[in-house]
Every structure is written in structure tokens, then in C-alpha cells.
Design a protein around this motif. Sequence first.
Motif, PDB file in Angstrom:
ATOM      1  N   GLY A  13       0.813  -1.221   0.000  1.00 25.44           N
ATOM      2  CA  GLY A  13       0.000   0.000   0.000  1.00 25.44           C
ATOM      3  C   GLY A  13       0.841   1.262   0.000  1.00 25.44           C
ATOM      4  N   LEU A  14       1.866   1.286   0.828  1.00 25.96           N
ATOM      5  CA  LEU A  14       2.748   2.457   0.838  1.00 25.96           C
ATOM      6  C   LEU A  14       3.491   2.603  -0.482  1.00 25.96           C
ATOM      7  N   LEU A  15       3.967   1.493  -1.050  1.00 27.66           N
ATOM      8  CA  LEU A  15       4.676   1.564  -2.331  1.00 27.66           C
ATOM      9  C   LEU A  15       3.768   2.068  -3.456  1.00 27.66           C
ATOM     10  N   VAL A  16       2.553   1.561  -3.514  1.00 26.41           N
ATOM     11  CA  VAL A  16       1.598   2.006  -4.541  1.00 26.41           C
ATOM     12  C   VAL A  16       1.312   3.495  -4.382  1.00 26.41           C
ATOM     13  N   ASN A  17       1.074   3.932  -3.166  1.00 28.22           N
ATOM     14  CA  ASN A  17       0.729   5.328  -2.937  1.00 28.22           C
ATOM     15  C   ASN A  17       1.912   6.267  -3.150  1.00 28.22           C
ATOM     16  N   ILE A  18       3.111   5.844  -2.817  1.00 26.47           N
ATOM     17  CA  ILE A  18       4.291   6.668  -3.085  1.00 26.47           C
ATOM     18  C   ILE A  18       4.511   6.777  -4.591  1.00 26.47           C
ATOM     19  N   ALA A  19       4.399   5.656  -5.295  1.00 31.48           N
ATOM     20  CA  ALA A  19       4.599   5.666  -6.750  1.00 31.48           C
ATOM     21  C   ALA A  19       3.563   6.543  -7.447  1.00 31.48           C
ATOM     22  N   THR A  20       2.303   6.429  -7.064  1.00 32.45           N
ATOM     23  CA  THR A  20       1.278   7.248  -7.719  1.00 32.45           C
ATOM     24  C   THR A  20       1.422   8.722  -7.347  1.00 32.45           C
ATOM     25  N   SER A  21       1.909   9.011  -6.162  1.00 30.53           N
ATOM     26  CA  SER A  21       2.151  10.410  -5.774  1.00 30.53           C
ATOM     27  C   SER A  21       3.282  11.014  -6.595  1.00 30.53           C
ATOM     28  N   ILE A  22       4.331  10.239  -6.815  1.00 26.75           N
ATOM     29  CA  ILE A  22       5.441  10.726  -7.639  1.00 26.75           C
ATOM     30  C   ILE A  22       4.978  10.962  -9.066  1.00 26.75           C
ATOM     31  N   LEU A  23       4.230   9.995  -9.623  1.00 28.22           N
ATOM     32  CA  LEU A  23       3.701  10.180 -10.974  1.00 28.22           C
ATOM     33  C   LEU A  23       2.765  11.375 -11.042  1.00 28.22           C
ATOM     34  N   PHE A  24       1.964  11.570 -10.020  1.00 28.15           N
ATOM     35  CA  PHE A  24       1.074  12.726  -9.956  1.00 28.15           C
ATOM     36  C   PHE A  24       1.873  14.026 -10.054  1.00 28.15           C
ATOM     37  N   LEU A  25       2.923  14.133  -9.255  1.00 29.70           N
ATOM     38  CA  LEU A  25       3.745  15.350  -9.266  1.00 29.70           C
ATOM     39  C   LEU A  25       4.439  15.562 -10.597  1.00 29.70           C
ATOM     40  N   VAL A  39      -4.000   9.281 -12.611  1.00 27.08           N
ATOM     41  CA  VAL A  39      -2.942   8.449 -12.036  1.00 27.08           C
ATOM     42  C   VAL A  39      -2.967   8.542 -10.512  1.00 27.08           C
ATOM     43  N   GLY A  40      -3.050   9.754 -10.001  1.00 27.41           N
ATOM     44  CA  GLY A  40      -2.969   9.965  -8.567  1.00 27.41           C
ATOM     45  C   GLY A  40      -4.103   9.348  -7.782  1.00 27.41           C
ATOM     46  N   TYR A  41      -5.296   9.431  -8.319  1.00 30.06           N
ATOM     47  CA  TYR A  41      -6.451   8.910  -7.593  1.00 30.06           C
ATOM     48  C   TYR A  41      -7.054   7.676  -8.257  1.00 30.06           C
ATOM     49  N   GLY A  42      -6.975   7.596  -9.554  1.00 32.19           N
ATOM     50  CA  GLY A  42      -7.568   6.466 -10.274  1.00 32.19           C
ATOM     51  C   GLY A  42      -6.852   5.152 -10.057  1.00 32.19           C
ATOM     52  N   LEU A  43      -5.576   5.217  -9.692  1.00 25.81           N
ATOM     53  CA  LEU A  43      -4.821   3.991  -9.424  1.00 25.81           C
ATOM     54  C   LEU A  43      -4.733   3.679  -7.935  1.00 25.81           C
ATOM     55  N   THR A  78      -7.669   4.285   8.673  1.00 34.28           N
ATOM     56  CA  THR A  78      -7.022   5.587   8.853  1.00 34.28           C
ATOM     57  C   THR A  78      -5.894   5.792   7.845  1.00 34.28           C
ATOM     58  N   LEU A  79      -5.034   4.783   7.713  1.00 33.93           N
ATOM     59  CA  LEU A  79      -3.896   4.890   6.803  1.00 33.93           C
ATOM     60  C   LEU A  79      -4.348   5.038   5.351  1.00 33.93           C
ATOM     61  N   MET A  80      -5.261   4.195   4.926  1.00 35.03           N
ATOM     62  CA  MET A  80      -5.703   4.227   3.533  1.00 35.03           C
ATOM     63  C   MET A  80      -6.507   5.489   3.216  1.00 35.03           C
ATOM     64  N   ALA A  81      -7.293   5.951   4.146  1.00 32.68           N
ATOM     65  CA  ALA A  81      -8.018   7.209   3.919  1.00 32.68           C
ATOM     66  C   ALA A  81      -7.020   8.367   3.810  1.00 32.68           C
ATOM     67  N   GLY A  82      -6.053   8.388   4.698  1.00 29.97           N
ATOM     68  CA  GLY A  82      -5.038   9.443   4.644  1.00 29.97           C
ATOM     69  C   GLY A  82      -4.231   9.408   3.366  1.00 29.97           C
ATOM     70  N   LEU A  83      -3.832   8.217   2.945  1.00 30.31           N
ATOM     71  CA  LEU A  83      -3.055   8.104   1.709  1.00 30.31           C
ATOM     72  C   LEU A  83      -3.883   8.437   0.477  1.00 30.31           C
ATOM     73  N   THR A  84      -5.159   8.117   0.492  1.00 33.09           N
ATOM     74  CA  THR A  84      -6.012   8.432  -0.639  1.00 33.09           C
ATOM     75  C   THR A  84      -6.254   9.933  -0.762  1.00 33.09           C
ATOM     76  N   LEU A  85      -6.425  10.596   0.352  1.00 31.58           N
ATOM     77  CA  LEU A  85      -6.755  12.020   0.324  1.00 31.58           C
ATOM     78  C   LEU A  85      -5.544  12.924   0.130  1.00 31.58           C
TER      79      LEU A  85
END
Length: 86
Positions: A13-25, A39-43, A78-85
Motif C-alpha cells: 500500500g505504501l509503495l503504490v501510494n508513493i509511486a502514484t504520488s510521484i507520478l502525480f507530481l 494516475v494519482g487517484y484512479g490507481l 485511517t492509513l488508507m483514507a489518509g493516503l487516498t486524500l
Amino acid sequence: MNEAFWTWTVTVGLLVNIATSILFLVLILQEQPLAAMLVGYGLSAPYNIVATVGVWRSATRYGGPSLYANLARIVTVTLMAGLTLT
């Protein structure tokens, strides 16, 4: 429950969210806001939902103390909601 929580929520979960955040930026810097949002939210959001449901369901079947199952649920939501938002 341990595998669902530690492997699929925390590690992957952390790897997916870090990768999509980097791609988003990167896409925002390239002035492609629609692609960045997809990319940021759809993935990340669908993955976060699936991981949360997986932990929730595995916590239901957990044979150990119910405190651990409930903590896994709370931390996952909590973690997944925070990472999604973010």
C-alpha cells in the motif's frame, strides 16, 4: 490477518501510494492535470479500497484477540483514507 495487514496494506500500500504520488507530481509539472488526477487517484484509490476490504474481512476471521483485529481495522482505514486524500 497478519499477511493482509503487513504485506498488502503497509508494504504494498505504501509503495503504490508513493509511486502514484510521484507520478502525480511529474504529470502536474508537465502541465497535464487530468492525467495527474487519473494516475494519482484512479490507481491508488481502488487499491486502497481493495486492501481495506481485505484487512477488514480477514480481521473478521482472525482467531486471536479481538483487540488486534479491531486495531488492524482502525489503522488500515485511517492509513488508507489518509493516503487516498493526500
